[in-house]
Design a protein around this motif. Sequence first.
Motif, PDB file in Angstrom:
ATOM      1  N   LEU A  32      24.861 -30.920  23.345  1.00 38.33           N
ATOM      2  CA  LEU A  32      24.133 -29.840  22.700  1.00 38.33           C
ATOM      3  C   LEU A  32      24.546 -29.778  21.237  1.00 38.33           C
ATOM      4  O   LEU A  32      25.735 -29.619  20.923  1.00 38.33           O
ATOM      5  N   ILE A  33      23.569 -29.940  20.354  1.00 36.61           N
ATOM      6  CA  ILE A  33      23.794 -29.917  18.904  1.00 36.61           C
ATOM      7  C   ILE A  33      22.813 -28.938  18.281  1.00 36.61           C
ATOM      8  O   ILE A  33      21.626 -28.955  18.609  1.00 36.61           O
ATOM      9  N   SER A  34      23.282 -28.095  17.387  1.00 37.59           N
ATOM     10  CA  SER A  34      22.374 -27.150  16.738  1.00 37.59           C
ATOM     11  C   SER A  34      22.635 -27.075  15.240  1.00 37.59           C
ATOM     12  O   SER A  34      23.606 -27.634  14.727  1.00 37.59           O
ATOM     13  N   ASP A  35      21.741 -26.390  14.562  1.00 41.89           N
ATOM     14  CA  ASP A  35      21.921 -26.043  13.155  1.00 41.89           C
ATOM     15  C   ASP A  35      22.144 -27.265  12.268  1.00 41.89           C
ATOM     16  O   ASP A  35      23.067 -27.311  11.462  1.00 41.89           O
ATOM     17  N   ALA A  36      21.265 -28.250  12.457  1.00 41.01           N
ATOM     18  CA  ALA A  36      21.284 -29.398  11.550  1.00 41.01           C
ATOM     19  C   ALA A  36      20.663 -29.011  10.204  1.00 41.01           C
ATOM     20  O   ALA A  36      21.067 -29.521   9.164  1.00 41.01           O
ATOM     21  N   HIS A  37      19.674 -28.145  10.236  1.00 40.88           N
ATOM     22  CA  HIS A  37      19.007 -27.672   9.005  1.00 40.88           C
ATOM     23  C   HIS A  37      18.548 -28.847   8.139  1.00 40.88           C
ATOM     24  O   HIS A  37      18.786 -28.877   6.932  1.00 40.88           O
ATOM     25  N   ARG A  38      17.883 -29.829   8.787  1.00 40.36           N
ATOM     26  CA  ARG A  38      17.353 -30.965   8.025  1.00 40.36           C
ATOM     27  C   ARG A  38      16.437 -30.447   6.921  1.00 40.36           C
ATOM     28  O   ARG A  38      15.491 -29.697   7.184  1.00 40.36           O
ATOM     29  N   GLY A  39      16.713 -30.867   5.679  1.00 43.21           N
ATOM     30  CA  GLY A  39      15.992 -30.314   4.550  1.00 43.21           C
ATOM     31  C   GLY A  39      15.264 -31.350   3.718  1.00 43.21           C
ATOM     32  O   GLY A  39      14.896 -32.425   4.211  1.00 43.21           O
ATOM     33  N   ASP A  40      15.099 -31.033   2.449  1.00 41.65           N
ATOM     34  CA  ASP A  40      14.281 -31.871   1.560  1.00 41.65           C
ATOM     35  C   ASP A  40      15.087 -32.892   0.772  1.00 41.65           C
ATOM     36  O   ASP A  40      14.560 -33.577  -0.098  1.00 41.65           O
ATOM     37  N   GLY A  41      16.381 -32.986   1.059  1.00 42.34           N
ATOM     38  CA  GLY A  41      17.217 -33.963   0.365  1.00 42.34           C
ATOM     39  C   GLY A  41      17.750 -33.494  -0.967  1.00 42.34           C
ATOM     40  O   GLY A  41      18.507 -34.205  -1.616  1.00 42.34           O
ATOM     41  N   GLY A  42      17.372 -32.263  -1.383  1.00 43.28           N
ATOM     42  CA  GLY A  42      17.806 -31.731  -2.668  1.00 43.28           C
ATOM     43  C   GLY A  42      19.071 -30.908  -2.568  1.00 43.28           C
ATOM     44  O   GLY A  42      19.777 -30.924  -1.548  1.00 43.28           O
TER      45      GLY A  42
END
Length: 310
Positions: A32-42
């Motif tokens: 179980l993995i959470s809160d990666a918050h993959r974003g825009d790279g900025g």
Amino acid sequence: MGENCTRSKDFIKRILKTGKLIEFDETSRIVLISDAHRGDGGYADSLRQNRNIYKAALGFYYENGYNLIELGDGDELWKNKDCLDIAYNYKDIFEILNKFYEKDRLCLVFGNHDIVKSNPEFIKKQEKLFENTSYGFGREMMSLYSNIKFYEGAVLKFTPLNKDIIAFHGHQVDLINCDMWKSSRFLVRYVWRFMEGIAGFKSPISPASNYNKGNKIDIILEKLARKERKMIICGHTHNDIFPEPEEGLYFNDGCCVFPSAVTCIEITNGEISLVKWEIEVGSKDILYINKSITGGPEKIWKYLEFARSL
């Protein structure tokens, strides 16, 4: 659920009824993995500093036969209006997620920062955005998101004892991030995001940035687990929590955006563990990614017996 979020006292019953049922025993492997918050790279992409650690962890769990439960806030869709930049910057990550999906080993749970993925209309809107772009990217994300179902939670049934473990993001007990999530999203997208990048300002509405707020939510979730007499696994607060048997029933897998570390919860051999992935310095000053156990392993039946005794 369709983008609606209320702190209904019956949300546990709702998850038990509509959540993804995952049966497991002593031979099963679950992470179980959470809160990666993959974003825009900025500069406002919280995962940017840990993307290689995160990728290494996902690769390990795929190669070693784990079922992956992404326990909410996988994508940062408060700071970002759509998935275009996320798909572009995390193409390699979505390639791995697709491999889990193709093996029927992936469960996606939405959190407050990606609750919009629970609305089929949002996914259709993203499909149109990618169709209209001339850059030809996004296939990895949209091939997954167009076919998979997003759940509010998962119900892990330990078949040897016929007992349930409930896994959900955790924002359901948080007023600002549940009932008021649209207002909170506005502030994050148009105020705190820029203050974070310019002055290192921490958002006061985020339990991850506010230790007192996060701790209060963890206390509420621990009380809820005792009230329900069930093991509960959450994310949301970014506080990794692993109680000793006969001390508690509430677990938190932490997050993927700690400084130079990713934490998660593993279930293997009928045992539960809290795990940390981080960069270490080896011989000759060579950097490598290390996996260590920071909590457990403990037999799951011990917690289930404790729950029954309450």
